[in-house]
Scaffold this motif. Structure first.
Motif, PDB file in Angstrom:
ATOM      1  N   HIS A   1       0.706  10.380   5.739  1.00  0.00           N
ATOM      2  CA  HIS A   1       0.500   8.954   5.951  1.00  0.00           C
ATOM      3  C   HIS A   1       1.754   8.123   5.698  1.00  0.00           C
ATOM      4  N   HIS A   2       2.875   8.737   5.344  1.00  0.00           N
ATOM      5  CA  HIS A   2       4.078   7.971   5.017  1.00  0.00           C
ATOM      6  C   HIS A   2       4.554   7.123   6.191  1.00  0.00           C
ATOM      7  N   ARG A   3       4.239   7.543   7.410  1.00  0.00           N
ATOM      8  CA  ARG A   3       4.646   6.760   8.572  1.00  0.00           C
ATOM      9  C   ARG A   3       3.890   5.436   8.658  1.00  0.00           C
ATOM     10  N   ARG A   4       2.822   5.294   7.877  1.00  0.00           N
ATOM     11  CA  ARG A   4       2.075   4.045   7.872  1.00  0.00           C
ATOM     12  C   ARG A   4       2.695   3.000   6.936  1.00  0.00           C
ATOM     13  N   ARG A   5       3.616   3.420   6.105  1.00  0.00           N
ATOM     14  CA  ARG A   5       4.236   2.496   5.169  1.00  0.00           C
ATOM     15  C   ARG A   5       5.046   1.433   5.925  1.00  0.00           C
ATOM     16  N   PHE A   6       5.229   0.290   5.250  1.00  0.00           N
ATOM     17  CA  PHE A   6       6.004  -0.779   5.886  1.00  0.00           C
ATOM     18  C   PHE A   6       7.458  -0.379   6.055  1.00  0.00           C
ATOM     19  N   VAL A   7       7.979   0.441   5.150  1.00  0.00           N
ATOM     20  CA  VAL A   7       9.402   0.782   5.193  1.00  0.00           C
ATOM     21  C   VAL A   7       9.672   1.894   6.209  1.00  0.00           C
TER      22      VAL A   7
ATOM     23  N   ILE B   1       5.736   3.140  -7.159  1.00  0.00           N
ATOM     24  CA  ILE B   1       5.585   4.491  -6.633  1.00  0.00           C
ATOM     25  C   ILE B   1       6.971   5.093  -6.371  1.00  0.00           C
ATOM     26  N   PRO B   2       7.392   6.108  -7.133  1.00  0.00           N
ATOM     27  CA  PRO B   2       8.747   6.662  -6.967  1.00  0.00           C
ATOM     28  C   PRO B   2       9.055   7.099  -5.543  1.00  0.00           C
ATOM     29  N   ASP B   3       8.089   7.706  -4.845  1.00  0.00           N
ATOM     30  CA  ASP B   3       8.375   8.154  -3.494  1.00  0.00           C
ATOM     31  C   ASP B   3       8.521   6.978  -2.537  1.00  0.00           C
ATOM     32  N   TYR B   4       7.861   5.874  -2.839  1.00  0.00           N
ATOM     33  CA  TYR B   4       8.054   4.679  -2.014  1.00  0.00           C
ATOM     34  C   TYR B   4       9.462   4.141  -2.211  1.00  0.00           C
ATOM     35  N   VAL B   5       9.949   4.211  -3.447  1.00  0.00           N
ATOM     36  CA  VAL B   5      11.334   3.807  -3.716  1.00  0.00           C
ATOM     37  C   VAL B   5      12.283   4.685  -2.910  1.00  0.00           C
ATOM     38  N   ARG B   6      12.038   5.992  -2.938  1.00  0.00           N
ATOM     39  CA  ARG B   6      12.883   6.924  -2.189  1.00  0.00           C
ATOM     40  C   ARG B   6      12.948   6.537  -0.714  1.00  0.00           C
ATOM     41  N   GLN B   7      11.780   6.338  -0.111  1.00  0.00           N
ATOM     42  CA  GLN B   7      11.754   6.020   1.313  1.00  0.00           C
ATOM     43  C   GLN B   7      12.387   4.660   1.591  1.00  0.00           C
ATOM     44  N   THR B   8      12.169   3.713   0.704  1.00  0.00           N
ATOM     45  CA  THR B   8      12.774   2.389   0.848  1.00  0.00           C
ATOM     46  C   THR B   8      14.291   2.480   0.859  1.00  0.00           C
ATOM     47  N   LEU B   9      14.841   3.224  -0.091  1.00  0.00           N
ATOM     48  CA  LEU B   9      16.299   3.346  -0.192  1.00  0.00           C
ATOM     49  C   LEU B   9      16.887   4.112   0.991  1.00  0.00           C
ATOM     50  N   GLU B  10      16.104   4.973   1.605  1.00  0.00           N
ATOM     51  CA  GLU B  10      16.574   5.718   2.769  1.00  0.00           C
ATOM     52  C   GLU B  10      16.480   4.898   4.049  1.00  0.00           C
ATOM     53  N   GLU B  11      15.359   4.208   4.234  1.00  0.00           N
ATOM     54  CA  GLU B  11      15.061   3.589   5.529  1.00  0.00           C
ATOM     55  C   GLU B  11      15.619   2.175   5.691  1.00  0.00           C
ATOM     56  N   VAL B  12      15.560   1.367   4.641  1.00  0.00           N
ATOM     57  CA  VAL B  12      15.934  -0.040   4.804  1.00  0.00           C
ATOM     58  C   VAL B  12      17.408  -0.203   5.188  1.00  0.00           C
ATOM     59  N   PRO B  13      18.352   0.499   4.547  1.00  0.00           N
ATOM     60  CA  PRO B  13      19.754   0.345   4.984  1.00  0.00           C
ATOM     61  C   PRO B  13      19.986   0.744   6.434  1.00  0.00           C
ATOM     62  N   GLN B  14      19.245   1.723   6.923  1.00  0.00           N
ATOM     63  CA  GLN B  14      19.418   2.151   8.306  1.00  0.00           C
ATOM     64  C   GLN B  14      18.972   1.082   9.304  1.00  0.00           C
TER      65      GLN B  14
ATOM     66  N   ASP C   1       0.858  -1.179   0.000  1.00  0.00           N
ATOM     67  CA  ASP C   1       0.000   0.000   0.000  1.00  0.00           C
ATOM     68  C   ASP C   1       0.897   1.233   0.000  1.00  0.00           C
ATOM     69  N   PRO C   2       0.749   2.129  -0.980  1.00  0.00           N
ATOM     70  CA  PRO C   2       1.686   3.257  -1.088  1.00  0.00           C
ATOM     71  C   PRO C   2       1.464   4.375  -0.086  1.00  0.00           C
ATOM     72  N   TRP C   3       0.276   4.457   0.512  1.00  0.00           N
ATOM     73  CA  TRP C   3      -0.034   5.569   1.407  1.00  0.00           C
ATOM     74  C   TRP C   3       0.543   6.864   0.830  1.00  0.00           C
ATOM     75  N   PRO C   4      -0.025   7.356  -0.263  1.00  0.00           N
ATOM     76  CA  PRO C   4       0.609   8.450  -1.018  1.00  0.00           C
ATOM     77  C   PRO C   4       0.660   9.801  -0.319  1.00  0.00           C
ATOM     78  N   LYS C   5      -0.288  10.091   0.578  1.00  0.00           N
ATOM     79  CA  LYS C   5      -0.267  11.389   1.241  1.00  0.00           C
ATOM     80  C   LYS C   5       0.908  11.475   2.207  1.00  0.00           C
ATOM     81  N   ALA C   6       1.572  12.631   2.225  1.00  0.00           N
ATOM     82  CA  ALA C   6       2.774  12.791   3.039  1.00  0.00           C
ATOM     83  C   ALA C   6       2.514  12.501   4.510  1.00  0.00           C
TER      84      ALA C   6
END
Length: 242
Positions: free
Chosen positions: A154-160, A184-197, A147-152
């Motif tokens: 709601h981004h904290r609801r994403r799995f990543v 979803i490009p912004d989901y990619v962005r958050q994934t690349l930021e959060e998962v390595p951390q 689920d992309p939770w596109p609204k800013a």
């Protein structure tokens, strides 16, 4: 103060919010039959509070009755990817978590049709399962078109997010693979930021799917609507981050 041990396992996790639908349109009679006849035998024991009130760790070998490698799919949707992987790799066990009961019913129908016997289903939040799995018990994990939770807001609801990724990192063995697919490009962005951390190393990020991929309804919808799928692969780091 939390009594969480150094491993990160918390036998008394805090109450948490759940976002998303539990049920959609009325189930067909056949789907109701799948739920009443098949689901009980496929559910791993010790996941729910009713089944495991003290939230003690479960024995992963008890899920399939042996010590085969375990793979985890978070939010399996209609189940086509999960059943495909189970059929392609019969030597492993695939555990799927999905709180949307319509998706669970669809998966059960696909399991019957494919005749796969190496699937376990938790019809609920993946965090409930990760709460009770021991460290390094999962060899591979999948997050396919979440689920992309596109609204800013709601981004904290994403799995990543750390709420999900830190428990996932704990239960994955070092060197284990975590795959993420999204259009979803912004989901990619958050994934690349959060998962390595959270303790993972990026292996690849590409529009080309994996060799053992099966095209799902979500990928097909993305392509019809002109969005580019992204397929991201991580590997669980061999040592804990400091």
């Amino acid at each position: 103060m939390s009594d969480t041990p150094k491993s990160g396992f918390d036998p008394n996790p805090p109450r948490r919010n759940f976002y998303g639908r539990r049920q959609g349109k009325t189930l067909r009679q056949s789907q109701k039959g799948y739920l009443s006849e098949d689901l009980g035998d496929l559910q791993p024991r010790g996941i729910t509070v009713a089944d495991n009130p003290d939230r003690s760790q479960i024995d992963p070998a008890a899920i399939f009755g042996d010590d085969r490698p375990l793979w985890l799919e978070v939010g399996f949707g209609g189940g086509e990817h999960m059943v495909h992987m189970a059929a392609r790799y019969p030597e492993i066990g695939v555990i799927g978590c999905e709180p949307f009961i319509n998706g669970v019913a669809m998966l059960l129908g696909k399991i019957r049709a494919a005749g796969v016997a190496n699937v376990s289903v938790h019809p609920g939040d993946a965090r409930d399962l990760m709460d009770v799995l021991p460290d390094a018990s999962i060899d591979r994990a999948f997050l396919m078109y979440p689920d992309p939770w596109p609204k800013a807001r709601h981004h904290r609801r994403r799995f990543v997010t750390p709420e999900h990724l830190l428990p996932l990192a704990r239960v994955m063995r070092p060197g284990g693979v975590f795959r993420v697919a999204t259009d979803i490009p912004d989901y990619v962005r958050q994934t690349l930021e959060e998962v390595p951390q959270a303790g993972f190393d990026l292996i690849s990020e590409t529009p080309e799917a994996w060799d053992d991929w099966i095209s799902t309804r979500y990928e097909q919808k993305a392509l019809r609507e002109g969005r580019t799928p992204h397929y991201v692969t991580f590997q669980r780091s061999p040592a804990e981050r400091t």
